[in-house]
Design an enzyme around this catalytic site. Structure first.
Site, PDB file in Angstrom:
ATOM      1  N   HIS A 100      11.037   3.157  -4.068  1.00 16.57           N
ATOM      2  CA  HIS A 100      10.786   3.815  -2.791  1.00 16.57           C
ATOM      3  C   HIS A 100      11.774   3.422  -1.696  1.00 16.57           C
ATOM      4  O   HIS A 100      11.754   4.011  -0.618  1.00 16.57           O
ATOM      5  CB  HIS A 100       9.347   3.537  -2.326  1.00 16.57           C
ATOM      6  CG  HIS A 100       8.723   4.699  -1.605  1.00 16.57           C
ATOM      7  ND1 HIS A 100       7.372   4.821  -1.419  1.00 16.57           N
ATOM      8  CD2 HIS A 100       9.267   5.801  -1.033  1.00 16.57           C
ATOM      9  CE1 HIS A 100       7.098   5.928  -0.759  1.00 16.57           C
ATOM     10  NE2 HIS A 100       8.240   6.551  -0.509  1.00 16.57           N
ATOM     11  N   ASP A 123       0.844   7.248  -0.654  1.00 15.18           N
ATOM     12  CA  ASP A 123       1.218   5.959  -1.220  1.00 15.18           C
ATOM     13  C   ASP A 123       0.041   4.992  -1.145  1.00 15.18           C
ATOM     14  O   ASP A 123      -0.756   5.040  -0.206  1.00 15.18           O
ATOM     15  CB  ASP A 123       2.390   5.398  -0.406  1.00 15.18           C
ATOM     16  CG  ASP A 123       3.188   4.316  -1.119  1.00 15.18           C
ATOM     17  OD1 ASP A 123       2.604   3.597  -1.948  1.00 15.18           O
ATOM     18  OD2 ASP A 123       4.381   4.172  -0.816  1.00 15.18           O
ATOM     19  N   HIS A 125       0.641   1.934  -0.639  1.00 14.01           N
ATOM     20  CA  HIS A 125       1.167   0.913   0.271  1.00 14.01           C
ATOM     21  C   HIS A 125       1.681   1.545   1.565  1.00 14.01           C
ATOM     22  O   HIS A 125       1.990   2.736   1.605  1.00 14.01           O
ATOM     23  CB  HIS A 125       2.315   0.166  -0.416  1.00 14.01           C
ATOM     24  CG  HIS A 125       1.963  -0.372  -1.765  1.00 14.01           C
ATOM     25  ND1 HIS A 125       2.162   0.356  -2.930  1.00 14.01           N
ATOM     26  CD2 HIS A 125       1.414  -1.548  -2.141  1.00 14.01           C
ATOM     27  CE1 HIS A 125       1.744  -0.359  -3.964  1.00 14.01           C
ATOM     28  NE2 HIS A 125       1.287  -1.518  -3.520  1.00 14.01           N
ATOM     29  N   ASP A 127       4.475   0.287   3.146  1.00 11.56           N
ATOM     30  CA  ASP A 127       5.942   0.133   3.152  1.00 11.56           C
ATOM     31  C   ASP A 127       6.462  -0.085   4.558  1.00 11.56           C
ATOM     32  O   ASP A 127       7.497   0.465   4.952  1.00 11.56           O
ATOM     33  CB  ASP A 127       6.613   1.341   2.486  1.00 11.56           C
ATOM     34  CG  ASP A 127       6.282   1.435   1.003  1.00 11.56           C
ATOM     35  OD1 ASP A 127       5.848   0.421   0.424  1.00 11.56           O
ATOM     36  OD2 ASP A 127       6.452   2.528   0.421  1.00 11.56           O
ATOM     37  N   HIS A 140      11.893  -1.961  -1.334  1.00 12.98           N
ATOM     38  CA  HIS A 140      11.025  -0.797  -1.540  1.00 12.98           C
ATOM     39  C   HIS A 140       9.718  -0.924  -0.756  1.00 12.98           C
ATOM     40  O   HIS A 140       8.980   0.059  -0.643  1.00 12.98           O
ATOM     41  CB  HIS A 140      10.760  -0.539  -3.032  1.00 12.98           C
ATOM     42  CG  HIS A 140       9.732  -1.431  -3.668  1.00 12.98           C
ATOM     43  ND1 HIS A 140       9.032  -1.066  -4.794  1.00 12.98           N
ATOM     44  CD2 HIS A 140       9.289  -2.671  -3.361  1.00 12.98           C
ATOM     45  CE1 HIS A 140       8.207  -2.039  -5.145  1.00 12.98           C
ATOM     46  NE2 HIS A 140       8.347  -3.019  -4.305  1.00 12.98           N
ATOM     47  N   ASP A 227       4.764   8.565  -3.552  1.00 14.43           N
ATOM     48  CA  ASP A 227       4.888   7.454  -4.482  1.00 14.43           C
ATOM     49  C   ASP A 227       3.805   7.622  -5.541  1.00 14.43           C
ATOM     50  O   ASP A 227       2.618   7.737  -5.205  1.00 14.43           O
ATOM     51  CB  ASP A 227       4.713   6.143  -3.712  1.00 14.43           C
ATOM     52  CG  ASP A 227       4.995   4.906  -4.535  1.00 14.43           C
ATOM     53  OD1 ASP A 227       4.681   4.898  -5.735  1.00 14.43           O
ATOM     54  OD2 ASP A 227       5.496   3.920  -3.963  1.00 14.43           O
ATOM     55  N   ASP A 229       2.429   5.573  -7.309  1.00 13.11           N
ATOM     56  CA  ASP A 229       1.374   4.555  -7.311  1.00 13.11           C
ATOM     57  C   ASP A 229       0.258   4.884  -6.323  1.00 13.11           C
ATOM     58  O   ASP A 229      -0.738   4.169  -6.246  1.00 13.11           O
ATOM     59  CB  ASP A 229       1.935   3.148  -7.098  1.00 13.11           C
ATOM     60  CG  ASP A 229       2.402   2.851  -5.680  1.00 13.11           C
ATOM     61  OD1 ASP A 229       1.940   3.484  -4.722  1.00 13.11           O
ATOM     62  OD2 ASP A 229       3.239   1.932  -5.535  1.00 13.11           O
ATOM     63  N   GLU A 272       9.116   6.109  -7.765  1.00 14.24           N
ATOM     64  CA  GLU A 272       8.465   4.989  -8.454  1.00 14.24           C
ATOM     65  C   GLU A 272       7.937   5.326  -9.842  1.00 14.24           C
ATOM     66  O   GLU A 272       7.024   4.668 -10.346  1.00 14.24           O
ATOM     67  CB  GLU A 272       7.356   4.373  -7.589  1.00 14.24           C
ATOM     68  CG  GLU A 272       7.840   3.722  -6.297  1.00 14.24           C
ATOM     69  CD  GLU A 272       8.514   2.359  -6.488  1.00 14.24           C
ATOM     70  OE1 GLU A 272       8.579   1.873  -7.639  1.00 14.24           O
ATOM     71  OE2 GLU A 272       8.976   1.785  -5.483  1.00 14.24           O
TER      72      GLU A 272
END
Length: 300
Positions: A100, A123, A125, A127, A140, A227, A229, A272
């Protein structure tokens, strides 16, 4: 949505510490992303992959707790220039990752064309770390912060300007793993975050309706940074930083379908995908399915 689409691969694995995600663009292509879009009557140009140079030592931490800073910065500069060029030609950039950290370059190339670019950050997360707050030094985990102008100038000043985006124009969807400093920054900047708690309580339909209405009212273009994830690892196992309790494939399809119907996106990236950690290219295939929904694929 713009019918002319430029695919750009970024085989980047230097923004984190698990090998394999550099093969993500190839895995997504292998899963049929070009054919899927051509079947939907889009005009596709695949520009190939951005070159990524290798560091002398994969484990070197460089310049203030930033892993592989020089290589990540250089590749993002190149990516930003390519994205900038495609938008100038009135083409829709579809960027395939790679980790990412590549969003730093994607957003740099896009944001110079808009006064108020909106960003949907799909996402697990936030980030939103920098070299000062990151426990790992992995870039990332920093692209959204860098795009806000927070962090090392080699990340914040890609293409010679900063910041790229405004905090009020960001919507994070699917968050369930935020560091304390990221939570503080979200509160300080007033960013909109729909965690899994809100998604479970309110439902994806309402979340996306609110997101679309808000961004339509305040922005002149919208970028989707997805992303894989963000999805639950039971459904998308081929990611480097899985977090249990994530979004379902069906919820994600609904989100993409609603974005397609709203017709607000001006660019997108899918990142990702790590085929080494995957099961028979399941996650890349899932990414292609989401791309299909985003670009208007319907059952009837």
């Amino acid at each position: 949505m713009q019918k002319n689409v430029s695919i750009i691969g970024v085989p980047m694995d230097l923004g984190q510490s698990r090998r394999g995600v550099d093969m993500g663009p190839s895995a997504i292509r292998y899963a049929g992303v070009t054919e899927r879009l051509e079947n939907l009557k889009y005009n596709i140009i695949d520009l190939g992959d951005v070159p990524v140079s290798r560091p002398d030592s994969k484990d070197t931490i460089q310049e203030g707790n930033l892993r592989n800073l020089q290589q990540v910065s250089e590749s993002n500069q190149t990516l930003a220039g390519m994205v900038d060029g495609e938008i100038s030609q009135n083409r829709f950039p579809l960027v395939l990752g790679g980790d990412h950290s590549i969003a730093i370059g994607t957003l740099a190339g896009i944001a110079k064309h808009y006064d108020n670019l909106g960003v949907i950050w799909y996402d697990a997360h936030g980030d939103l770390n920098s070299g000062d707050t990151s426990p790992s030094g992995n870039i990332h985990g920093m692209p959204l912060a860098a795009s806000l102008g927070i962090g090392h100038e080699k990340l914040t000043n890609i293409l010679g300007y900063a910041p790229k985006i405004k905090p009020e124009n960001i919507v994070i969807v699917g968050a369930r793993s935020l560091d304390p400093e990221e939570k503080d920054l979200i509160q300080e900047k007033g960013m909109t975050v729909y965690s899994m708690h809100e998604i479970d309580r309110l439902g994806m339909s309402r979340i996306m309706t609110e997101t679309i209405d808000d961004l339509k009212a305040r922005t002149d273009g919208v970028h989707l940074s997805l992303d894989l994830d963000g999805l639950d690892p039971e459904e998308a196992p081929g990611v480097g930083t899985p977090v249990i309790g994530g979004l379902s494939y069906r919820e994600s399809h609904l989100a993409m379908e609603m974005l397609s119907e709203a017709d607000i996106l001006t660019s997108a990236e899918f990142v990702e995908v790590n085929p080494i950690l995957d099961d028979k290219n399941k996650t890349a295939t899932m990414a292609v399915g989401l791309v299909g929904s985003l670009f208007g694929e319907k059952l009837k």
